[in-house]
Design a protein around this motif. Structure first.
Motif, mmCIF file in Angstrom:
data_model
loop_
_atom_site.group_PDB
_atom_site.id
_atom_site.type_symbol
_atom_site.label_atom_id
_atom_site.label_comp_id
_atom_site.label_asym_id
_atom_site.label_seq_id
_atom_site.Cartn_x
_atom_site.Cartn_y
_atom_site.Cartn_z
ATOM 1 N N LEU A 194 -41.836 -14.282 5.147
ATOM 2 C CA LEU A 194 -41.550 -12.933 5.622
ATOM 3 C C LEU A 194 -40.238 -12.415 5.053
ATOM 4 O O LEU A 194 -40.124 -11.228 4.718
ATOM 5 C CB LEU A 194 -41.510 -12.920 7.156
ATOM 6 N N TYR A 203 -50.316 -11.126 10.726
ATOM 7 C CA TYR A 203 -49.628 -12.385 10.424
ATOM 8 C C TYR A 203 -49.075 -13.041 11.683
ATOM 9 O O TYR A 203 -49.143 -14.265 11.836
ATOM 10 C CB TYR A 203 -48.500 -12.101 9.440
ATOM 11 N N ASN A 204 -48.523 -12.223 12.590
ATOM 12 C CA ASN A 204 -47.864 -12.759 13.785
ATOM 13 C C ASN A 204 -48.766 -12.791 15.015
ATOM 14 O O ASN A 204 -48.307 -13.182 16.094
ATOM 15 C CB ASN A 204 -46.624 -11.922 14.110
ATOM 16 N N LEU A 227 -47.731 -7.559 9.167
ATOM 17 C CA LEU A 227 -47.001 -8.258 10.226
ATOM 18 C C LEU A 227 -47.826 -8.380 11.496
ATOM 19 O O LEU A 227 -47.752 -9.384 12.202
ATOM 20 C CB LEU A 227 -45.681 -7.538 10.510
#
Length: 293
Positions: free
Chosen positions: A271, A223-224, A220
């Motif tokens: 997600l 990814y973010n 995460l």
């Protein structure tokens, strides 16, 4: 002897159920509304006249002949080459997770089994490093990357993201290793295993839920991420989040906003699938790290 279950009072049951339903609605509504709006034209979804246009699709019907349209997805994926950013995101996130977990498991195991006092100070130093703003770390890397002419490439962003994420993986995996008794790996070494064989064949299978949980959080983070990837990657190597921001730009063009909305839905949907697929491992991993021995 029969044991009767004690029921909740009716008002309390109604109140708790209503609270859960309200929370689920408030959490899910923004994403559901965004998915719905991604199949409309900009004049409907961002209408200032009435929000009802976004539901009925009045202007969408007038322009396309249907209440729903996939123009936003076509523009994002085909016209603006969002697919390349998806591939770049996969490369960056998988690399960050693999490298972070490799060093994190080895380092966390070594720190958990170490009896030296400097272990605590190493963890505190890692925590201080993790607490620093990401933009501060990125600015420190810019000059060396420019001098070595490696700015704009994905390995540079991977190096920085691993450096940012590594203290977190050390802390998480260190706590998971502490929850596993030392007798387990010591018994394996008595049976003839080396230290690394005991770690690989005995300890890792036991704490596999903790590895998955830590890997998901590492995923995460990469990814973010926006700050690191936006500053260190050139336009052809951009990941999804900076690419979505580039759809808006400084000069507004008709359709670009819907390209961004469609890209946001495309980036968020995986997600949900990932969390649903690993939900059991995540729950067991979080609870395992909270119990020692």
């Amino acid at each position: 002897m029969m044991v009767t279950k004690r029921r909740q009072p009716l008002p309390l049951a109604v109140l708790s159920t209503g609270f859960v339903l309200l929370w689920v609605f408030m959490a899910a509504f923004p994403f559901i509304w965004t998915v719905w709006g991604s199949f409309k034209v900009e004049q409907d979804f961002f209408s200032r006249d009435s929000w009802w246009f976004a539901i009925e699709g009045t202007r969408t019907i007038a322009r396309t002949g249907s209440a729903f349209t996939g123009d936003g997805y076509y523009g994002a994926w085909v016209l603006r080459d969002f697919f390349s950013s998806v591939i770049n995101t996969v490369i960056v996130t998988v690399s960050v997770v693999v490298v972070s977990l490799t060093f994190g498991t080895l380092g966390g195991y070594a720190l958990a089994r170490s009896g030296y006092r400097y272990t605590f100070w190493l963890l505190m130093l890692a925590l201080v490093f993790r607490a620093m703003p990401h933009i501060t770390l990125v600015s420190g890397y810019l000059l060396p990357f420019f001098e070595m002419n490696i700015w704009g490439y994905m390995p540079t962003a991977i190096i920085v993201l691993v450096a940012i994420n590594q203290p977190f993986t050390l802390w998480m995996l260190h706590s998971f290793f502490l929850s596993i008794p030392k007798d387990l790996d010591e018994s394996a070494m008595v049976d003839g295993c080396s230290r690394f064989q005991a770690f690989r064949l005995v300890v890792i299978p036991v704490m596999w839920p903790g590895v998955i949980t830590t890997g998901l959080f590492s995923f995460l983070l990469a990814y973010n991420d926006f700050a690191v990837t936006a500053m260190l990657l050139s336009q052809p190597n951009q990941t999804m989040v900076p690419k979505i921001a580039s759809f808006l730009g400084t000069v507004q063009q008709e359709g670009n906003v819907m390209f961004a909305v469609a890209a946001v839905v495309s980036a968020t949907a995986p997600l949900f699938v990932l969390v649903l697929f690993f939900q059991r491992q995540i729950v067991s991993g979080l609870t395992a790290g909270a119990v020692k021995g």
